[in-house]
Scaffold this active site. Structure first.
Site, PDB file in Angstrom:
ATOM      1  N   GLY A  42     -47.532 -33.081  21.578  1.00  0.00           N
ATOM      2  CA  GLY A  42     -47.036 -33.230  20.209  1.00  0.00           C
ATOM      3  C   GLY A  42     -47.876 -34.253  19.477  1.00  0.00           C
ATOM      4  CG  HIS A  43     -48.829 -37.409  20.868  1.00  0.00           C
ATOM      5  ND1 HIS A  43     -48.019 -38.470  21.188  1.00  0.00           N
ATOM      6  CD2 HIS A  43     -49.172 -36.828  22.036  1.00  0.00           C
ATOM      7  CE1 HIS A  43     -47.894 -38.528  22.502  1.00  0.00           C
ATOM      8  NE2 HIS A  43     -48.566 -37.537  23.038  1.00  0.00           N
ATOM      9  CG  HIS A  44     -48.368 -32.607  15.631  1.00  0.00           C
ATOM     10  ND1 HIS A  44     -48.395 -32.261  16.961  1.00  0.00           N
ATOM     11  CD2 HIS A  44     -47.729 -31.594  15.000  1.00  0.00           C
ATOM     12  CE1 HIS A  44     -47.803 -31.098  17.129  1.00  0.00           C
ATOM     13  NE2 HIS A  44     -47.372 -30.666  15.945  1.00  0.00           N
ATOM     14  CB  ALA A  45     -45.299 -35.166  11.295  1.00  0.00           C
TER      15      ALA A  45
END
Length: 131
Positions: A42-45
Site C-alpha cells: 500500500g503506502h499510498h492514497a
C-alpha cells in the site's frame, strides 16, 4: 460491508456483486497474491478513486489514515466481507500467510490518481483546495 453469499456448506459458496450494490460503479478489478507473510503493501492514497478491498483468502490487516492523521485499523479475513475506501485515505496493508487481496475499483488505472508521498498527503489537511 457484508457481501451477498449464495450456496451452502454442502456445495460451496459464491459471492456475486451486482451493479448498484456498491457505492460506485466498478471500472477495474485486480488481485494481489504471492506476497510473503508480514509484508506491508500500500503506502499510498488516491485523490478520488474508490475501492472495495476483500480478503478472498487468508488474513489482511489494513490501517487507514485520513489527511488529518486519524487512523483506523481493520482485519479482513472473510471472503464475504469487504472494506470500502473512499478517496483520500492513506492505506497500509499487512499480508499474512498466503493471503489474496481482491480490489474492486471505481476508475481505470492512472498513475496521476496516486498520492505516494506521505508528507504531501498530510499537507492536504492544511490545503484541501489543492485536490
Amino acid at each position: 460491508m457484508p457481501l451477498p453469499v449464495i450456496g451452502d456448506a454442502a456445495s460451496g459458496y459464491t459471492v456475486a456483486v451486482e451493479p448498484g450494490q456498491l457505492p460506485f460503479a466498478v471500472a477495474r478489478v485486480y488481485w494481489t497474491y504471492g506476497t510473503p507473510a508480514d509484508v506491508l503493501r500500500g503506502h499510498h492514497a488516491h485523490r478520488t478513486l474508490e475501492q472495495l478491498l476483500v480478503a478472498v483468502k487468508g488474513r489482511l490487516d489494513v490501517t487507514l489514515e485520513n489527511s488529518a492523521g486519524e487512523q483506523q485499523k481493520f482485519t479482513l479475513e472473510r471472503p464475504d466481507v469487504g472494506l470500502y475506501l473512499p478517496g483520500l485515505y492513506w492505506r497500509t496493508i499487512r499480508f499474512h500467510e498466503q493471503a489474496v487481496l481482491l480490489c474492486l475499483v471505481s476508475q481505470p488505472y492512472s498513475e496521476a490518481s496516486y498520492i505516494r508521498d506521505y508528507a504531501a498527503f498530510r499537507d492536504l489537511a492544511k490545503a484541501p483546495d489543492t485536490l
